[in-house]
Design a protein around this motif. Structure first.
Motif, mmCIF file in Angstrom:
data_model
loop_
_atom_site.group_PDB
_atom_site.id
_atom_site.type_symbol
_atom_site.label_atom_id
_atom_site.label_comp_id
_atom_site.label_asym_id
_atom_site.label_seq_id
_atom_site.Cartn_x
_atom_site.Cartn_y
_atom_site.Cartn_z
ATOM 1 N N VAL A 6 20.647 2.768 39.074
ATOM 2 C CA VAL A 6 20.353 1.378 38.685
ATOM 3 C C VAL A 6 18.931 1.359 38.145
ATOM 4 O O VAL A 6 18.006 1.707 38.871
ATOM 5 N N PRO A 7 18.743 0.973 36.896
ATOM 6 C CA PRO A 7 19.739 0.720 35.855
ATOM 7 C C PRO A 7 20.443 2.032 35.489
ATOM 8 O O PRO A 7 19.895 3.117 35.689
ATOM 9 N N PRO A 8 21.648 1.930 34.937
ATOM 10 C CA PRO A 8 22.404 3.143 34.610
ATOM 11 C C PRO A 8 21.722 3.971 33.521
ATOM 12 O O PRO A 8 21.052 3.431 32.642
ATOM 13 N N CYS A 9 21.905 5.268 33.610
ATOM 14 C CA CYS A 9 21.354 6.188 32.613
ATOM 15 C C CYS A 9 22.142 6.053 31.312
ATOM 16 O O CYS A 9 23.295 5.619 31.314
ATOM 17 N N PRO A 10 21.534 6.453 30.194
ATOM 18 C CA PRO A 10 22.250 6.415 28.915
ATOM 19 C C PRO A 10 23.477 7.324 28.967
ATOM 20 O O PRO A 10 23.456 8.382 29.593
ATOM 21 N N GLY A 11 24.534 6.911 28.307
ATOM 22 C CA GLY A 11 25.753 7.707 28.240
ATOM 23 C C GLY A 11 25.601 8.896 27.320
ATOM 24 O O GLY A 11 24.653 8.985 26.531
ATOM 25 N N ALA A 12 26.535 9.819 27.399
ATOM 26 C CA ALA A 12 26.480 11.046 26.592
ATOM 27 C C ALA A 12 26.519 10.753 25.098
ATOM 28 O O ALA A 12 25.978 11.512 24.304
ATOM 29 N N ALA A 13 27.123 9.643 24.688
ATOM 30 C CA ALA A 13 27.229 9.298 23.262
ATOM 31 C C ALA A 13 26.008 8.531 22.752
ATOM 32 O O ALA A 13 25.853 8.350 21.547
ATOM 33 N N GLU A 28 16.821 29.554 36.575
ATOM 34 C CA GLU A 28 16.976 30.999 36.414
ATOM 35 C C GLU A 28 18.006 31.338 35.337
ATOM 36 O O GLU A 28 17.990 32.419 34.764
ATOM 37 N N GLN A 29 18.903 30.381 35.064
ATOM 38 C CA GLN A 29 19.898 30.566 34.013
ATOM 39 C C GLN A 29 19.570 29.757 32.763
ATOM 40 O O GLN A 29 20.234 29.886 31.744
ATOM 41 N N GLY A 30 18.582 28.874 32.851
ATOM 42 C CA GLY A 30 18.117 28.139 31.676
ATOM 43 C C GLY A 30 18.887 26.887 31.331
ATOM 44 O O GLY A 30 18.912 26.498 30.169
ATOM 45 N N TRP A 31 19.522 26.223 32.320
ATOM 46 C CA TRP A 31 20.256 25.006 31.995
ATOM 47 C C TRP A 31 20.174 23.992 33.120
ATOM 48 O O TRP A 31 19.867 24.327 34.251
ATOM 49 N N SER A 32 20.438 22.719 32.743
ATOM 50 C CA SER A 32 20.479 21.612 33.701
ATOM 51 C C SER A 32 21.637 20.694 33.339
ATOM 52 O O SER A 32 21.986 20.542 32.172
ATOM 53 N N LEU A 33 22.212 20.059 34.361
ATOM 54 C CA LEU A 33 23.288 19.088 34.168
ATOM 55 C C LEU A 33 22.726 17.694 34.380
ATOM 56 O O LEU A 33 22.087 17.427 35.405
ATOM 57 N N LEU A 34 22.944 16.808 33.411
ATOM 58 C CA LEU A 34 22.507 15.426 33.517
ATOM 59 C C LEU A 34 23.633 14.586 34.104
ATOM 60 O O LEU A 34 24.805 14.964 34.044
ATOM 61 N N CYS A 35 23.291 13.421 34.651
ATOM 62 C CA CYS A 35 24.305 12.581 35.305
ATOM 63 C C CYS A 35 25.335 12.026 34.324
ATOM 64 O O CYS A 35 26.395 11.574 34.738
ATOM 65 N N ASP A 43 16.376 26.095 25.513
ATOM 66 C CA ASP A 43 16.045 26.207 24.088
ATOM 67 C C ASP A 43 16.255 24.891 23.348
ATOM 68 O O ASP A 43 16.204 24.859 22.136
ATOM 69 N N THR A 44 16.518 23.806 24.068
ATOM 70 C CA THR A 44 16.758 22.436 23.606
ATOM 71 C C THR A 44 18.168 22.220 23.059
ATOM 72 O O THR A 44 18.467 21.142 22.574
ATOM 73 N N GLY A 45 19.030 23.211 23.140
ATOM 74 C CA GLY A 45 20.424 23.010 22.770
ATOM 75 C C GLY A 45 21.129 22.214 23.860
ATOM 76 O O GLY A 45 20.618 22.061 24.971
ATOM 77 N N GLU A 46 22.306 21.698 23.534
ATOM 78 C CA GLU A 46 23.057 20.881 24.488
ATOM 79 C C GLU A 46 24.550 21.155 24.366
ATOM 80 O O GLU A 46 25.037 21.544 23.310
ATOM 81 N N LEU A 47 25.253 20.905 25.457
ATOM 82 C CA LEU A 47 26.704 20.927 25.481
ATOM 83 C C LEU A 47 27.145 19.559 25.969
ATOM 84 O O LEU A 47 26.772 19.131 27.065
ATOM 85 N N LEU A 48 27.883 18.839 25.128
ATOM 86 C CA LEU A 48 28.320 17.484 25.465
ATOM 87 C C LEU A 48 29.599 17.534 26.299
ATOM 88 O O LEU A 48 30.341 18.517 26.248
ATOM 89 N N PRO A 49 29.884 16.475 27.065
ATOM 90 C CA PRO A 49 31.067 16.473 27.933
ATOM 91 C C PRO A 49 32.384 16.685 27.196
ATOM 92 O O PRO A 49 33.337 17.203 27.782
ATOM 93 N N ASP A 50 32.447 16.342 25.918
ATOM 94 C CA ASP A 50 33.696 16.529 25.164
ATOM 95 C C ASP A 50 33.833 17.945 24.597
ATOM 96 O O ASP A 50 34.767 18.247 23.877
ATOM 97 N N GLY A 51 32.870 18.821 24.925
ATOM 98 C CA GLY A 51 32.928 20.213 24.497
ATOM 99 C C GLY A 51 32.152 20.535 23.246
ATOM 100 O O GLY A 51 32.017 21.703 22.881
#
Length: 84
Positions: A6-13, A28-35, A43-51
């Motif tokens: 609260v307030p909700p985080c921005p959505g993946a889109a 240690e693996q170089g990645w994080s999962l957002l809510c 490296d600033t790349g991303e993987l979106l929930p839709d693949g």
């Protein structure tokens, strides 16, 4: 994934989806999962929930390193009379 903050985080889109809170991190693996389900990489790349994959963004220092004669962030050492 549904954000419970609260307030909700921005959505993946959303354009500011990187502002969502981190719920799991593996430096240690170089990645994080957002809510919002987005996986961010060091490296600033991303993987979106839709693949879909989002390519890493260019970094100013790295752009300079490709120029002739530039040595940004690179230490040159002499080994056997040659510079590396």
């Amino acid at each position: 994934m549904q954000c419970s903050h609260v307030p909700p985080c921005p959505g993946a889109a959303d354009t500011d989806h990187e502002a969502a809170r981190v719920v799991a991190t593996h430096p240690e693996q170089g990645w994080s999962l957002l809510c919002n389900g987005v996986v961010t990489f060091d490296d600033t790349g991303e993987l979106l929930p839709d693949g879909r994959a989002v390519a890493a963004k260019a970094v100013a220092g790295l752009a300079l390193a490709g120029r002739a004669g530039a040595t940004v962030g690179i230490r040159q050492t002499a080994i056997g009379g040659r510079t590396h």
